[in-house]
Motif scaffolding. Structure first.
Motif, PDB file in Angstrom:
ATOM      1  N   TYR A  83      57.550  12.898 -68.231  1.00 48.71           N
ATOM      2  CA  TYR A  83      58.253  14.130 -67.970  1.00 48.71           C
ATOM      3  C   TYR A  83      59.696  13.808 -68.432  1.00 48.71           C
ATOM      4  CZ  TYR A  83      60.578  17.975 -65.602  1.00 48.71           C
ATOM      5  OH  TYR A  83      61.307  18.963 -65.318  1.00 48.71           O
ATOM      6  N   ASP A  84      60.123  12.710 -67.962  1.00 45.23           N
ATOM      7  CA  ASP A  84      61.487  12.162 -68.493  1.00 45.23           C
ATOM      8  C   ASP A  84      61.250  10.750 -68.710  1.00 45.23           C
ATOM      9  OD1 ASP A  84      60.876  11.274 -65.723  1.00 45.23           O
ATOM     10  OD2 ASP A  84      62.476  12.312 -64.940  1.00 45.23           O
ATOM     11  N   ASP A  85      62.425  10.048 -68.894  1.00 51.84           N
ATOM     12  CA  ASP A  85      62.178   8.550 -69.055  1.00 51.84           C
ATOM     13  C   ASP A  85      61.671   7.862 -68.020  1.00 51.84           C
ATOM     14  OD1 ASP A  85      63.420   9.170 -71.733  1.00 51.84           O
ATOM     15  OD2 ASP A  85      65.275   7.911 -71.245  1.00 51.84           O
ATOM     16  N   VAL A  86      60.507   7.145 -68.202  1.00 52.24           N
ATOM     17  CA  VAL A  86      59.481   6.589 -67.169  1.00 52.24           C
ATOM     18  C   VAL A  86      59.344   5.167 -67.364  1.00 52.24           C
ATOM     19  CG1 VAL A  86      57.585   7.243 -68.266  1.00 52.24           C
ATOM     20  CG2 VAL A  86      57.490   7.197 -65.831  1.00 52.24           C
ATOM     21  N   LEU A  87      59.393   4.328 -66.234  1.00 50.21           N
ATOM     22  CA  LEU A  87      59.210   3.110 -66.268  1.00 50.21           C
ATOM     23  C   LEU A  87      57.859   2.793 -65.461  1.00 50.21           C
ATOM     24  CD1 LEU A  87      59.699  -0.082 -67.175  1.00 50.21           C
ATOM     25  CD2 LEU A  87      61.128   0.005 -64.725  1.00 50.21           C
ATOM     26  N   LEU A  88      56.950   2.013 -66.342  1.00 54.72           N
ATOM     27  CA  LEU A  88      55.526   2.077 -65.690  1.00 54.72           C
ATOM     28  C   LEU A  88      55.117   0.651 -65.533  1.00 54.72           C
ATOM     29  CD1 LEU A  88      53.499   4.774 -67.635  1.00 54.72           C
ATOM     30  CD2 LEU A  88      54.593   5.014 -65.335  1.00 54.72           C
ATOM     31  N   MET A  89      54.455   0.169 -64.449  1.00 52.04           N
ATOM     32  CA  MET A  89      53.661  -0.827 -64.413  1.00 52.04           C
ATOM     33  C   MET A  89      52.095  -0.942 -65.078  1.00 52.04           C
ATOM     34  SD  MET A  89      52.993  -3.343 -61.032  1.00 52.04           S
ATOM     35  CE  MET A  89      54.469  -3.330 -60.615  1.00 52.04           C
ATOM     36  N   ARG A  90      51.758  -1.293 -65.855  1.00 53.99           N
ATOM     37  CA  ARG A  90      50.589  -1.229 -66.651  1.00 53.99           C
ATOM     38  C   ARG A  90      49.555  -2.285 -66.070  1.00 53.99           C
ATOM     39  NH1 ARG A  90      47.327  -2.918 -71.083  1.00 53.99           N
ATOM     40  NH2 ARG A  90      46.173  -0.921 -71.922  1.00 53.99           N
ATOM     41  N   ILE A  91      48.391  -1.995 -65.434  1.00 49.12           N
ATOM     42  CA  ILE A  91      47.517  -2.930 -64.833  1.00 49.12           C
ATOM     43  C   ILE A  91      46.075  -2.764 -65.612  1.00 49.12           C
ATOM     44  CG2 ILE A  91      46.362  -3.374 -62.615  1.00 49.12           C
ATOM     45  CD1 ILE A  91      49.276  -1.386 -62.312  1.00 49.12           C
ATOM     46  N   THR A  92      45.631  -3.752 -66.162  1.00 51.98           N
ATOM     47  CA  THR A  92      44.058  -3.511 -66.603  1.00 51.98           C
ATOM     48  C   THR A  92      43.089  -4.155 -65.770  1.00 51.98           C
ATOM     49  OG1 THR A  92      44.636  -5.640 -67.847  1.00 51.98           O
ATOM     50  CG2 THR A  92      45.347  -3.940 -68.914  1.00 51.98           C
ATOM     51  N   LYS A  93      42.027  -4.228 -66.264  1.00 56.10           N
ATOM     52  CA  LYS A  93      40.885  -4.764 -65.480  1.00 56.10           C
ATOM     53  C   LYS A  93      41.097  -6.211 -65.241  1.00 56.10           C
ATOM     54  CE  LYS A  93      35.889  -4.475 -65.071  1.00 56.10           C
ATOM     55  NZ  LYS A  93      34.491  -4.095 -65.683  1.00 56.10           N
ATOM     56  N   ASP A  94      41.419  -6.626 -66.139  1.00 55.68           N
ATOM     57  CA  ASP A  94      41.877  -8.215 -66.096  1.00 55.68           C
ATOM     58  C   ASP A  94      43.127  -8.445 -65.280  1.00 55.68           C
ATOM     59  OD1 ASP A  94      39.937  -8.698 -68.074  1.00 55.68           O
ATOM     60  OD2 ASP A  94      41.259  -8.440 -69.545  1.00 55.68           O
ATOM     61  N   SER A  95      43.775  -7.736 -64.771  1.00 60.78           N
ATOM     62  CA  SER A  95      44.967  -8.037 -64.129  1.00 60.78           C
ATOM     63  C   SER A  95      44.943  -7.252 -62.481  1.00 60.78           C
ATOM     64  CB  SER A  95      46.515  -7.785 -64.565  1.00 60.78           C
ATOM     65  OG  SER A  95      46.386  -6.314 -64.834  1.00 60.78           O
ATOM     66  N   ILE A  96      44.055  -6.371 -62.263  1.00 62.04           N
ATOM     67  CA  ILE A  96      44.109  -5.593 -60.862  1.00 62.04           C
ATOM     68  C   ILE A  96      43.775  -6.629 -59.909  1.00 62.04           C
ATOM     69  CG2 ILE A  96      41.344  -5.301 -61.273  1.00 62.04           C
ATOM     70  CD1 ILE A  96      44.010  -2.655 -59.821  1.00 62.04           C
ATOM     71  N   GLU A  97      43.240  -7.672 -59.900  1.00 63.42           N
ATOM     72  CA  GLU A  97      43.116  -8.607 -58.852  1.00 63.42           C
ATOM     73  C   GLU A  97      44.293  -9.203 -58.648  1.00 63.42           C
ATOM     74  OE1 GLU A  97      40.407 -12.319 -57.513  1.00 63.42           O
ATOM     75  OE2 GLU A  97      39.529 -10.968 -58.796  1.00 63.42           O
ATOM     76  N   GLU A  98      45.161  -9.777 -59.604  1.00 67.33           N
ATOM     77  CA  GLU A  98      46.243 -10.122 -59.442  1.00 67.33           C
ATOM     78  C   GLU A  98      47.151  -9.213 -58.783  1.00 67.33           C
ATOM     79  OE1 GLU A  98      49.940 -11.595 -62.261  1.00 67.33           O
ATOM     80  OE2 GLU A  98      47.888 -11.580 -63.128  1.00 67.33           O
TER      81      GLU A  98
END
Length: 163
Positions: A83-98
């Motif tokens: 919607y506007d400038d956004v900062l996201l944390m991207r979590i994959t299947k490999d990193s979900i546990e962490e």
């Protein structure tokens, strides 16, 4: 879109920046990640760019989205647009546990997000069923009215034949 691993040293979790109106994930396309919003807002659409486009919601800081993507191998069920400038944390299947281990509070956020998504889906199903039943009811009424008219005309025709 910018990608960095700032503030998360020695981890598989990636930070991503998107500018306003940039597409983060697209409905129907493969998606192997979920996202947590750290700043900014994201609009979630069904049928993005189509004549019957529908906004599902506008999510902001701390909200997770795309969580179903890492727990299933299905393609994206909606389109997410910054919607506007956004900062996201991207979590994959490999990193979900962490992600869950290092940020335990996020487990609750993911569960809340999934519960809200199920609630929205349930409401949409209810509205769809109501619409189907209403259309079926209207169709039945029109069919009955048509049958009545046919009966009226056929009775008139019989009456005329008798004279």
């Amino acid at each position: 879109m910018a990608e960095s691993k700032q503030d998360i040293s020695n981890t598989k979790i990636v930070m991503k920046k998107f500018r306003a109106e940039e597409i983060i994930m697209r409905e129907g396309e493969p998606c192997d990640a979920m996202y947590k919003i750290l700043s900014g807002s994201v609009i979630i659409y069904m049928r993005f760019g189509e004549i019957d486009e529908h906004i599902v919601g506008i999510y902001s800081k701390s909200r997770c989205f795309g969580e179903l993507n890492i727990f299933s191998k299905q393609s994206c069920i909606y389109t997410a647009v910054a919607y506007d400038d956004v900062l996201l944390m991207r979590i994959t299947k490999d990193s979900i546990e962490e992600f869950v281990t290092n940020y335990p509070r996020n487990t609750i956020d993911i569960m809340k997000s999934m519960a809200e998504n199920f609630h929205v889906m349930q409401k949409n199903i209810e509205l769809l069923l109501e619409d189907i039943y209403e259309k079926e009811n209207n169709k039945n009424k029109r069919t009955q009215a048509l049958k009545n008219k046919i009966m009226q005309y056929s009775m008139r025709g019989q009456y005329l034949d008798m004279m």
